[in-house]
Design an enzyme around this catalytic site. Structure first.
Site, PDB file in Angstrom:
ATOM      1  N   ASP A   1       0.833  -1.201   0.000  1.00 27.85           N
ATOM      2  CA  ASP A   1       0.000   0.000   0.000  1.00 27.85           C
ATOM      3  C   ASP A   1       0.873   1.258   0.000  1.00 27.85           C
ATOM      4  OD1 ASP A   1      -2.389   1.645   0.406  1.00 27.85           O
ATOM      5  OD2 ASP A   1      -1.711   1.840   2.468  1.00 27.85           O
TER       6      ASP A   1
ATOM      7  N   GLU B   1      -1.988  -5.146  -3.795  1.00 27.44           N
ATOM      8  CA  GLU B   1      -1.070  -4.453  -2.888  1.00 27.44           C
ATOM      9  C   GLU B   1      -0.039  -5.421  -2.308  1.00 27.44           C
ATOM     10  OE1 GLU B   1      -3.773  -0.743  -1.237  1.00 27.44           O
ATOM     11  OE2 GLU B   1      -3.951  -2.688  -0.238  1.00 27.44           O
TER      12      GLU B   1
END
Length: 252
Positions: free
Chosen positions: A77, A145
């Site tokens: 992320d 992610e």
């Protein structure tokens, strides 16, 4: 005659190759599919196995720690945000800080990442204790992610950046995303403040649907009921009813 024999032998070899390819064990098939997706050699395959392991498996590593994608998702992320920020900073010289922040938010919001993750078919690589279609849509963005996190740890920033540009950014339609709404709930509240309207959500848990907890959200404008929606979380239910109301009210 010799030419015919050689041609026939070649066809047999090709047939055997195809046969062996289709008979790979799960680990070999995982590596084969992953390499096809990444386009580069993998150093630490264990990282990628971790990136595609759902917590429902309850697996542990040799040290007794949980073996699933969640920590890599956390790292990915941040790395993805940095790469996207750098890309936008270089591409949009005329955008100020606020413009860049809004555009980045539209790219790395959950809906956008889920869409990209699904288009890459990452769900086909996931290992879970139940069928993939039993997972929420967020699995696609979570895996994306986690994969970015695994690439960063395994190959470093430069190769990770190259992957993000070639596999993720290339799938973004910037003309469309500039017009998109990140959160209908936020947009509706902002509209209410501008128009001096009282926007209120009433959300409660409903356990009557398939013996599962669902959230039933109703939206009111100046105490007038506009719409309602049901979803598996409070956040999703309120976002869904906001989107419905946004269209009913024909807000531009």
């Amino acid at each position: 005659m010799l030419a015919f024999y050689l041609k026939k032998s070649k066809l047999r070899v090709l047939g055997l190759k195809k046969l062996f390819k289709s008979n790979k064990n799960p680990d070999e098939q995982f590596v084969y599919n992953l390499r096809a997706l990444l386009g580069f050699k993998i150093k630490n395959i264990l990282l990628y196995k971790k990136a595609f392991t759902h917590r429902s498996t309850n697996l542990k590593d040799k040290e007794g720690f949980s073996f699933n994608y969640e920590r890599l998702e956390f790292l990915g992320d941040s790395v993805l945000g940095t790469i996207i920020s750098n890309y936008l900073y270089s591409r949009y010289n005329d955008y100020n800080e606020g413009d860049l922040t809004k555009l980045r938010s539209k790219i790395i919001n959950r809906y956008s990442l889920n869409k990209i993750g699904f288009s890459l078919k990452l769900h086909r690589l996931v290992k879970a204790s139940f069928r993939v279609n039993g997972l929420s849509d967020d699995i696609h963005g979570n895996l994306l992610e986690a994969l970015v996190g695994a690439i960063y740890v395994d190959k470093g920033y430069k190769i990770c950046e190259n992957f993000v540009i070639k596999k993720i950014i290339v799938r973004i339609n910037f003309s469309d995303i500039n017009k998109s709404i990140i959160s209908y709930k936020a947009a509706l509240i902002e509209w209410g403040q501008k128009e001096k309207k009282k926007v209120k959500f009433k959300t409660k848990i409903n356990t009557e649907l398939n013996n599962k907890n669902y959230f039933y959200s109703t939206l009111f404008i100046d105490q007038i009921k506009i719409a309602y929606a049901i979803d598996e979380s409070k956040k999703k239910a309120e976002e869904k009813v906001s989107k419905i109301s946004y269209r009913i009210l024909e807000i531009n």
